[in-house]
Design an enzyme around this catalytic site. Structure first.
Site, short mmCIF file in Angstrom:
data_model
loop_
_atom_site.label_atom_id
_atom_site.label_comp_id
_atom_site.label_asym_id
_atom_site.label_seq_id
_atom_site.Cartn_x
_atom_site.Cartn_y
_atom_site.Cartn_z
NE ARG A 12 3.39 2.66 -0.68
CZ ARG A 12 3.32 1.91 0.48
NH1 ARG A 12 3.66 0.49 0.32
NH2 ARG A 12 3.12 2.37 1.58
CG ASP A 13 -0.36 1.59 2.25
OD1 ASP A 13 0.09 0.51 2.38
OD2 ASP A 13 -1.53 2.01 2.84
CG HIS A 203 -1.20 5.39 6.85
ND1 HIS A 203 -0.73 5.41 5.49
CD2 HIS A 203 -1.48 3.93 6.75
CE1 HIS A 203 -1.25 4.12 4.79
NE2 HIS A 203 -1.62 3.63 5.80
CB CYS A 236 -5.82 -5.78 7.51
SG CYS A 236 -4.64 -5.78 9.07
MG MG Z 1 -1.72 1.31 4.98
#
Ligand code: MG
Length: 297
Positions: A12-13, A203, A236
């Site tokens: 997901r992320d 996280h 990022c």
């Molecule tokens: Mg992340």
């Protein structure tokens, strides 16, 4: 051996922050990760396909993925519609996000942090009514690209609010990799003291090379739950080309060497890491994936 809970967020992320890949590839990655021994996987998000095309096929991917009964799967949702889709798809662990920084929250969802917290209170009720648990992820907990350091008292206040509203778990997101051991002590310490029994997950991003140091600092503060992303998948968002999520292999490699039990088979994890690289068609930032473990498996 102290048991730790690692949640794999690559599907997901990670993939949400890469160029879109086909559903087939997502299913292969999910299935590979489900067989590594990892106890938790953030599988998909249910977001509007126009906002995040990378997750447009979440329903299909989740329907096709092999569910390992030993794995806790979770999904991220932005609103009521997403929560309803996630529940309908069978998820019982659901995450919602708010940003500790008002500026970051407004840039993301055009609402103040307080307005989002009001929405989240309603979402928690909806999820509980549907038999699901609710995790609130507090983004920019360790710093904001627009505001700089966010006052730790503000982060603690948001935790108090969401706990009062019924959140089952809280996560602190280091959205742009501004966390350092000092910030971890400042932000996490007071919250642990105030809510010692609250499940708290951290996280971290390795954007500036501090992710593993942050994890060690958090372990000293009693935190035992961490997100990590296979290969370091997911860049990022505010620094193109920079590293984002800390790599699962690096976290597992270090912690197992220290005697912690992650339950994860590093060999299977490295295979999943190579698959992740193949899927996105580029070298991922994980040092353990590049160099191999310090003692070959
Ligand atoms: Mg992340």
């Amino acid at each position: 051996m102290t048991a730790l809970s690692i949640r794999e967020v690559g599907p997901r992320d990670g993939l949400q922050n890469e160029d879109p890949v086909p559903a087939d590839a997502k299913v292969r990655l999910l299935d590979a990760l489900s067989g590594t021994g990892v106890g938790r996987i953030e599988a998909v998000s249910f977001v509007h396909p126009k906002a995040i095309p990378q997750m447009a096929d979440a329903d299909e991917v989740w329907a096709r993925a092999k569910k390992n009964p030993l794995v806790r799967y979770s999904a991220l949702v932005p609103n009521t519609k997403g929560a309803q889709r996630a529940v309908a798809a069978g998820f019982t662990e659901i995450e919602v996000v708010v940003s500790a920084s008002d500026t970051h929250n407004r840039r993301n969802v055009n609402r103040s942090t307080d307005e989002s917290l009001d929405d989240i209170a309603g979402l928690i009720d909806l999820l509980h009514g549907a038999g699901a648990s609710a995790e609130v992820i507090i983004a920019t907990s360790f710093g904001c690209p627009f505001e700089g350091d966010v006052d730790p008292r503000r982060v603690a206040g948001i935790v108090d609010r969401v706990v009062a509203d019924g959140a089952d778990r809280v996560a602190f997101g280091d959205t742009t990799g501004m966390g350092t051991p000092r910030r971890v002590e400042d932000v996490v310490g007071p919250v642990r003291d105030r809510h010692p029994d609250l499940p708290l997950l951290l996280h971290f991003h390795n954007t500036r090379g501090t992710a593993l140091a942050n994890i060690l600092t958090a372990l000293r503060l009693g935190v035992t739950e961490f997100d990590a992303s296979i290969g370091g998948l997911g860049g990022c968002p505010y620094a193109p080309g920079a590293t984002g999520n800390v790599a699962t292999e690096e976290v597992v490699h270090m912690l197992e060497d220290m005697g912690y039990d992650t339950g994860i088979d590093l060999k299977a994890l490295l295979e999943a890491g190579r698959l992740a690289q193949e899927i996105v068609g580029r070298e991922l930032p994980s040092g353990v994936l590049k160099a191999g473990p310090r003692i070959p498996l």
